[in-house]
Design an enzyme around this catalytic site. Sequence first.
Site, short mmCIF file in Angstrom:
data_model
loop_
_atom_site.label_atom_id
_atom_site.label_comp_id
_atom_site.label_asym_id
_atom_site.label_seq_id
_atom_site.Cartn_x
_atom_site.Cartn_y
_atom_site.Cartn_z
N LYS A 215 -24.25 -35.61 -56.32
CA LYS A 215 -24.92 -35.21 -54.80
C LYS A 215 -23.87 -34.19 -54.38
O LYS A 215 -22.93 -34.37 -54.23
CB LYS A 215 -25.57 -36.54 -54.09
CG LYS A 215 -26.09 -36.26 -53.25
CD LYS A 215 -26.18 -37.02 -51.95
CE LYS A 215 -25.36 -37.74 -51.72
NZ LYS A 215 -24.87 -36.91 -50.30
N ASP B 151 -28.63 -32.54 -51.65
CA ASP B 151 -29.08 -32.89 -50.40
C ASP B 151 -28.55 -32.51 -49.11
O ASP B 151 -27.59 -33.02 -48.21
CB ASP B 151 -28.04 -34.16 -51.03
CG ASP B 151 -28.42 -34.78 -49.60
OD1 ASP B 151 -29.52 -35.04 -48.65
OD2 ASP B 151 -27.81 -36.39 -49.09
N LYS C 214 -31.54 -31.94 -46.98
CA LYS C 214 -32.84 -32.09 -46.04
C LYS C 214 -33.72 -31.16 -45.40
O LYS C 214 -32.55 -31.47 -44.42
CB LYS C 214 -32.01 -33.47 -45.81
CG LYS C 214 -31.14 -35.03 -46.23
CD LYS C 214 -30.60 -35.84 -44.97
CE LYS C 214 -30.23 -36.39 -45.94
NZ LYS C 214 -28.79 -36.53 -46.75
N ASP D 151 -37.43 -28.28 -40.57
CA ASP D 151 -37.81 -27.12 -39.10
C ASP D 151 -39.04 -26.46 -39.49
O ASP D 151 -40.03 -27.30 -39.88
CB ASP D 151 -36.70 -25.75 -40.00
CG ASP D 151 -35.95 -25.28 -39.08
OD1 ASP D 151 -37.21 -25.04 -37.95
OD2 ASP D 151 -35.13 -24.92 -38.70
N ASN E 83 -42.06 -22.06 -42.51
CA ASN E 83 -42.20 -21.04 -43.00
C ASN E 83 -40.04 -21.11 -43.00
O ASN E 83 -40.58 -20.18 -43.91
CB ASN E 83 -42.22 -19.68 -41.71
CG ASN E 83 -42.22 -18.90 -42.18
OD1 ASN E 83 -42.08 -17.63 -42.49
ND2 ASN E 83 -41.24 -17.84 -41.97
N THR F 215 -31.10 -44.74 -45.47
CA THR F 215 -31.11 -46.22 -45.47
C THR F 215 -30.03 -46.59 -44.22
O THR F 215 -29.76 -48.06 -44.32
CB THR F 215 -30.41 -46.12 -46.65
OG1 THR F 215 -29.64 -45.55 -46.96
CG2 THR F 215 -31.38 -45.74 -47.47
N ARG G 241 -18.85 -44.27 -52.21
CA ARG G 241 -17.89 -44.36 -51.93
C ARG G 241 -17.10 -46.31 -52.62
O ARG G 241 -16.42 -45.76 -52.94
CB ARG G 241 -17.16 -44.95 -50.03
CG ARG G 241 -17.33 -44.84 -48.92
CD ARG G 241 -17.45 -44.81 -48.10
NE ARG G 241 -19.35 -44.67 -47.89
CZ ARG G 241 -19.75 -45.07 -46.51
NH1 ARG G 241 -19.69 -44.90 -45.64
NH2 ARG G 241 -21.32 -45.03 -46.53
#
Length: 240
Positions: A38, A65, A67, A70, A73, A123, A214
């Site tokens: 990722k 990733d 995300k 907005d 368009n 999460t 981690r």
Amino acid sequence: MEINKEISDKVIIALDFPTSAMALDLVDELGDLGSFYKVGLELFLNSGGQIIEALKHKNKKIFLDLKFHDIPNTVSAAVRWASQLDVDIVNVHALGGLKMMEEAKRSFNSNSQQKLIAVTILTSMSDNDLQKIGFNEAPFQMVKHLANLAHQANLDGVVCSAHEASTIKKSFGDDFVTVCPGIRPLWAVAGDQNRIMTPKEAIKSGVDHMVIGRPITGSKVPKEALKTIFTEIREGLGND
């Protein structure tokens, strides 16, 4: 330890590093054990996007990733650009709404292997966190609602916690992909995650891909940490 592709691709290793050099050091250390990575905002920006090509050169799968969230368009243009990077998974944020996701899907110039998915509720967020920003529903209910919008928009799946994965599979089918952060082996600390689950439990709950950072990247011996996680996944699949 020999790991088949079915198991190795279940784990998306989160490269949450401030530099591409640090990230690639880990990738090299894990070698063939790590197949899927990722790339989030921090690493993507610090590397000027060049980390993508570096990982592809090493024949690694990539979950980009970022995300996107907005107006329709703007997200449509961003997703069109992201799909051209030939990564394996791209995500938008479902809170952008149905129209935004529909526009994103229309502009996603994917090949047959690329997936466009939607983040539901992070999460790290608890009931109390949601209430503070004005949502009265529990995380589980919010996730199912947002997953339904993503399904309506014809996206390929969602980012959710493992606790919601089985319900999402029952509601939208086995082909609707579940990508789940908040996975913590029994020996790992929770950190800033709230809705967590072990790898073994996650597999039994129908998780397709688990994003783990981690417990692997912060380990003194990352290879051994990853091997232990693979063992838990194998047990969840009934291959112990």
